[in-house]
Write a protein that holds these residues in place. Sequence first.
Motif, PDB file in Angstrom:
ATOM      1  N   PRO A  96     -19.965 -81.600  97.293  1.00 38.18           N
ATOM      2  CA  PRO A  96     -20.882 -80.483  97.039  1.00 38.18           C
ATOM      3  C   PRO A  96     -21.810 -80.702  95.847  1.00 38.18           C
ATOM      4  O   PRO A  96     -22.744 -79.943  95.640  1.00 38.18           O
ATOM      5  CB  PRO A  96     -19.947 -79.302  96.771  1.00 38.18           C
ATOM      6  CG  PRO A  96     -18.675 -79.892  96.305  1.00 38.18           C
ATOM      7  CD  PRO A  96     -18.583 -81.243  96.960  1.00 38.18           C
ATOM      8  N   GLY A  97     -21.586 -81.722  95.072  1.00 37.82           N
ATOM      9  CA  GLY A  97     -22.388 -81.969  93.872  1.00 37.82           C
ATOM     10  C   GLY A  97     -23.670 -82.711  94.170  1.00 37.82           C
ATOM     11  O   GLY A  97     -24.201 -82.695  95.290  1.00 37.82           O
ATOM     12  N   SER A  98     -24.158 -83.387  93.176  1.00 41.41           N
ATOM     13  CA  SER A  98     -25.430 -84.091  93.311  1.00 41.41           C
ATOM     14  C   SER A  98     -25.247 -85.553  93.717  1.00 41.41           C
ATOM     15  O   SER A  98     -26.190 -86.332  93.675  1.00 41.41           O
ATOM     16  CB  SER A  98     -26.192 -84.021  91.987  1.00 41.41           C
ATOM     17  OG  SER A  98     -25.433 -84.616  90.954  1.00 41.41           O
ATOM     18  N   ALA A  99     -24.027 -85.930  94.105  1.00 39.24           N
ATOM     19  CA  ALA A  99     -23.773 -87.310  94.531  1.00 39.24           C
ATOM     20  C   ALA A  99     -24.478 -87.576  95.856  1.00 39.24           C
ATOM     21  O   ALA A  99     -24.546 -86.703  96.725  1.00 39.24           O
ATOM     22  CB  ALA A  99     -22.279 -87.561  94.662  1.00 39.24           C
ATOM     23  N   LEU A 101     -12.068 -85.153  87.585  1.00 43.80           N
ATOM     24  CA  LEU A 101     -12.387 -86.585  87.645  1.00 43.80           C
ATOM     25  C   LEU A 101     -11.404 -87.428  86.851  1.00 43.80           C
ATOM     26  O   LEU A 101     -10.930 -88.464  87.330  1.00 43.80           O
ATOM     27  CB  LEU A 101     -13.814 -86.826  87.152  1.00 43.80           C
ATOM     28  CG  LEU A 101     -14.920 -86.428  88.117  1.00 43.80           C
ATOM     29  CD1 LEU A 101     -16.288 -86.580  87.460  1.00 43.80           C
ATOM     30  CD2 LEU A 101     -14.852 -87.244  89.394  1.00 43.80           C
ATOM     31  N   VAL A 102     -11.074 -86.982  85.652  1.00 39.77           N
ATOM     32  CA  VAL A 102     -10.138 -87.759  84.832  1.00 39.77           C
ATOM     33  C   VAL A 102      -8.734 -87.714  85.446  1.00 39.77           C
ATOM     34  O   VAL A 102      -8.028 -88.731  85.469  1.00 39.77           O
ATOM     35  CB  VAL A 102     -10.157 -87.263  83.367  1.00 39.77           C
ATOM     36  CG1 VAL A 102      -9.056 -87.910  82.558  1.00 39.77           C
ATOM     37  CG2 VAL A 102     -11.513 -87.549  82.739  1.00 39.77           C
ATOM     38  N   ALA A 103      -8.341 -86.561  85.969  1.00 45.27           N
ATOM     39  CA  ALA A 103      -7.019 -86.455  86.600  1.00 45.27           C
ATOM     40  C   ALA A 103      -6.932 -87.334  87.846  1.00 45.27           C
ATOM     41  O   ALA A 103      -5.923 -88.015  88.068  1.00 45.27           O
ATOM     42  CB  ALA A 103      -6.716 -84.998  86.955  1.00 45.27           C
ATOM     43  N   ASP A 114     -17.389 -89.012  77.632  1.00 45.21           N
ATOM     44  CA  ASP A 114     -18.661 -89.283  78.303  1.00 45.21           C
ATOM     45  C   ASP A 114     -19.103 -88.129  79.200  1.00 45.21           C
ATOM     46  O   ASP A 114     -20.303 -87.922  79.391  1.00 45.21           O
ATOM     47  CB  ASP A 114     -18.514 -90.548  79.155  1.00 45.21           C
ATOM     48  CG  ASP A 114     -19.417 -91.660  78.689  1.00 45.21           C
ATOM     49  OD1 ASP A 114     -19.992 -91.533  77.603  1.00 45.21           O
ATOM     50  OD2 ASP A 114     -19.529 -92.659  79.429  1.00 45.21           O
ATOM     51  N   LEU A 115     -18.160 -87.422  79.768  1.00 46.41           N
ATOM     52  CA  LEU A 115     -18.465 -86.314  80.688  1.00 46.41           C
ATOM     53  C   LEU A 115     -18.634 -84.983  79.955  1.00 46.41           C
ATOM     54  O   LEU A 115     -18.541 -83.924  80.578  1.00 46.41           O
ATOM     55  CB  LEU A 115     -17.352 -86.196  81.738  1.00 46.41           C
ATOM     56  CG  LEU A 115     -17.204 -87.361  82.706  1.00 46.41           C
ATOM     57  CD1 LEU A 115     -15.962 -87.184  83.572  1.00 46.41           C
ATOM     58  CD2 LEU A 115     -18.449 -87.510  83.568  1.00 46.41           C
ATOM     59  N   GLU A 116     -18.920 -85.029  78.678  1.00 40.88           N
ATOM     60  CA  GLU A 116     -18.971 -83.820  77.852  1.00 40.88           C
ATOM     61  C   GLU A 116     -19.944 -82.769  78.383  1.00 40.88           C
ATOM     62  O   GLU A 116     -19.680 -81.575  78.297  1.00 40.88           O
ATOM     63  CB  GLU A 116     -19.333 -84.182  76.411  1.00 40.88           C
ATOM     64  CG  GLU A 116     -19.159 -83.028  75.447  1.00 40.88           C
ATOM     65  CD  GLU A 116     -19.335 -83.470  74.026  1.00 40.88           C
ATOM     66  OE1 GLU A 116     -19.872 -82.669  73.252  1.00 40.88           O
ATOM     67  OE2 GLU A 116     -18.946 -84.598  73.690  1.00 40.88           O
ATOM     68  N   GLY A 117     -21.044 -83.162  78.950  1.00 39.20           N
ATOM     69  CA  GLY A 117     -22.031 -82.201  79.442  1.00 39.20           C
ATOM     70  C   GLY A 117     -21.670 -81.574  80.774  1.00 39.20           C
ATOM     71  O   GLY A 117     -22.318 -80.621  81.212  1.00 39.20           O
ATOM     72  N   GLU A 118     -20.657 -82.092  81.445  1.00 37.52           N
ATOM     73  CA  GLU A 118     -20.269 -81.588  82.767  1.00 37.52           C
ATOM     74  C   GLU A 118     -19.396 -80.343  82.641  1.00 37.52           C
ATOM     75  O   GLU A 118     -18.857 -80.052  81.583  1.00 37.52           O
ATOM     76  CB  GLU A 118     -19.500 -82.674  83.537  1.00 37.52           C
ATOM     77  CG  GLU A 118     -20.291 -83.931  83.787  1.00 37.52           C
ATOM     78  CD  GLU A 118     -21.510 -83.712  84.661  1.00 37.52           C
ATOM     79  OE1 GLU A 118     -21.425 -82.919  85.636  1.00 37.52           O
ATOM     80  OE2 GLU A 118     -22.558 -84.308  84.375  1.00 37.52           O
TER      81      GLU A 118
END
Length: 161
Positions: free
Chosen positions: A108-111, A46-48, A34-38
């Motif tokens: 630091p992201g868009s969250a 995130l997965v770790a 699902d996170l392929e575009g990241e």
Amino acid sequence: MGKYVVLALQIVIALSLAGSLFVQAVILPLVWVDLEGEALWGRIALVAIAAFWILGLQVCAVCIWRLLTLVRRGSVFSRAAFRWVDVIIGAIAFDAVVTFALAALLAPGSAAPGVVGLVCGAAFVTGGVALLVVVMRQLLQQAMDREIEARTLRSELDGVV
């Protein structure tokens, strides 16, 4: 603790462990896809983080199962119990650090700042749970000390009688 309560808790733990293994084996790979575009580092992080957090819960579940075994045998007031309680404390503290790492990753992201704040709050509360278990460990120590004191007094009383 009643036999049925121990059995019910063991069933809950077994189902939780099975569910967590399903999440690690099926859901996390789907999250990866699902996170392929990241960015690759973000996907890995995130997965770790999710895998490590689940691992901490699994460690707690196994330790609680071992403590229930001691309860069933009537030997929970022993040094063996401390080993399992100490591992539980470490696993919960580990999960608190992992949760905070997630907040640091999101910051630091868009969250949204509120989301980062909520995750930091979850890390804080998880750390509080670890401290609560430290207090419970101290209560176990006090109960053991009282048990030893009672045995000593009984043996002294038996010697007098």
